[in-house]
Design an enzyme around this catalytic site. Structure first.
Site, PDB file in Angstrom:
ATOM      1  N   GLY A  54      -1.845   5.095  -4.000  1.00 32.93           N
ATOM      2  CA  GLY A  54      -2.411   3.845  -4.494  1.00 32.93           C
ATOM      3  C   GLY A  54      -1.757   2.612  -3.917  1.00 32.93           C
ATOM      4  O   GLY A  54      -1.495   2.532  -2.717  1.00 32.93           O
ATOM      5  N   SER A 105       0.845  -1.190   0.000  1.00 31.72           N
ATOM      6  CA  SER A 105       0.000   0.000   0.000  1.00 31.72           C
ATOM      7  C   SER A 105       0.884   1.245   0.000  1.00 31.72           C
ATOM      8  O   SER A 105       1.865   1.328   0.729  1.00 31.72           O
ATOM      9  CB  SER A 105      -0.940  -0.015   1.202  1.00 31.72           C
ATOM     10  OG  SER A 105      -0.227  -0.177   2.412  1.00 31.72           O
ATOM     11  N   LEU A 106       0.507   2.203  -0.848  1.00 33.95           N
ATOM     12  CA  LEU A 106       1.306   3.412  -1.043  1.00 33.95           C
ATOM     13  C   LEU A 106       0.560   4.668  -0.600  1.00 33.95           C
ATOM     14  O   LEU A 106       0.823   5.758  -1.080  1.00 33.95           O
ATOM     15  CB  LEU A 106       1.697   3.538  -2.523  1.00 33.95           C
ATOM     16  CG  LEU A 106       2.436   2.350  -3.135  1.00 33.95           C
ATOM     17  CD1 LEU A 106       2.627   2.559  -4.630  1.00 33.95           C
ATOM     18  CD2 LEU A 106       3.781   2.128  -2.444  1.00 33.95           C
ATOM     19  N   GLY A 107      -0.405   4.508   0.308  1.00 32.54           N
ATOM     20  CA  GLY A 107      -1.162   5.642   0.800  1.00 32.54           C
ATOM     21  C   GLY A 107      -1.987   6.288  -0.302  1.00 32.54           C
ATOM     22  O   GLY A 107      -2.617   5.607  -1.109  1.00 32.54           O
ATOM     23  N   GLY A 115      -6.173  -0.106   5.591  1.00 34.14           N
ATOM     24  CA  GLY A 115      -5.372  -1.295   5.307  1.00 34.14           C
ATOM     25  C   GLY A 115      -6.125  -2.577   5.599  1.00 34.14           C
ATOM     26  O   GLY A 115      -6.063  -3.543   4.825  1.00 34.14           O
ATOM     27  N   ASP A 116      -6.868  -2.586   6.705  1.00 31.37           N
ATOM     28  CA  ASP A 116      -7.673  -3.760   7.049  1.00 31.37           C
ATOM     29  C   ASP A 116      -8.733  -4.019   5.981  1.00 31.37           C
ATOM     30  O   ASP A 116      -9.021  -5.172   5.638  1.00 31.37           O
ATOM     31  CB  ASP A 116      -8.345  -3.556   8.409  1.00 31.37           C
ATOM     32  CG  ASP A 116      -7.341  -3.498   9.549  1.00 31.37           C
ATOM     33  OD1 ASP A 116      -6.276  -4.114   9.412  1.00 31.37           O
ATOM     34  OD2 ASP A 116      -7.629  -2.843  10.559  1.00 31.37           O
TER      35      ASP A 116
END
Length: 231
Positions: free
Chosen positions: A95, A90-92, A121-122
């Site tokens: 994306g 994950s890149l915030g 994230g979950d």
């Protein structure tokens, strides 16, 4: 056959023994459970030794794992060497990067009204689990993960996002970049024909493809001869 998915999602705490998740995964895999791991620091470092089926580190966590600054191609190469079939980084707001088997995909973040990032994230991990249970292909899986995470960011509190909203957002997800192993391998062969030393990682510079349905497209044709590579 009954499918059991186990999601191990917890960031490292001082009181948590560093190899705990590794031992848990080893025990669970003896009964053919499908393991999703979302951890950090030593829990991630040792947990991946037990070969979970899916991991989702963020950008900072994957850099700490490999002890390097963020370099996308180097990260991809190192992730492929982990022996884990499904990896999402994950890149915030930028994306996410997906390494599924030998396929690499990248998605931009959706244009949304962010109210919270708690649970994003979950939600992405939940999107993968839902997709796996429904036998989604890579494209549908990625769209579900991105859409569910984005919807979670627009939903305050502990209330889950509306599923209709999630489905609507899957239409907004664009898989903007993919590098396919076989294509890169063909380019490597062409490079080696010229100088015998070009590595696959270097060859990837010449292959930036966009994944579309059952084929590939690019802004320029794939080089066919050594001269066209302009080495």
């Amino acid at each position: 056959m009954e499918i059991h998915i186990v999601d191990i999602s917890n960031k490292e705490k001082e009181s948590c023994e560093s190899k705990l998740y590794k031992r848990i995964i080893e025990l669970l895999k003896k009964n053919d459970n499908y393991i999703l791991l979302d951890a950090s620091k030593d829990l991630l470092k040792y947990g991946i030794e037990a070969k979970p089926d899916f991991i989702k580190p963020n950008k900072e966590e994957v850099c700490k794992l490999f002890g390097i600054e963020y370099d996308e191609e180097l990260i991809i190469e190192k992730c492929k060497n982990l022996g884990i079939k499904n990896i999402c980084i994950s890149l915030g707001k930028d994306g996410a990067l997906f390494i599924f088997d030998d396929h690499v995909y990248k998605c931009k973040g959706l244009d949304i009204d962010v109210k919270t990032t708690t649970g994003a994230g979950d939600a992405m991990v939940a999107g993968f689990a839902y997709s796996y249970l429904n036998n989604f292909d890579d494209e549908k899986t990625i769209k579900m993960m991105m859409a569910l995470s984005a919807s979670a960011c627009e939903t305050l509190g502990t209330k889950p996002p509306e599923f209709d909203d999630v489905l609507q957002k899957t239409n907004d997800v664009e898989i903007t970049e993919a590098i396919e192993e076989g294509v890169a391998g063909d380019i490597v062969s062409i490079c080696q024909f010229k100088d015998g030393e070009t590595t696959q990682n270097e060859a990837l510079h010449y292959v930036k493809m966009e994944k579309v349905s059952f084929g590939y497209q690019s802004d320029a044709p794939v080089p066919q001869t050594p001269d066209e590579l302009k080495l």
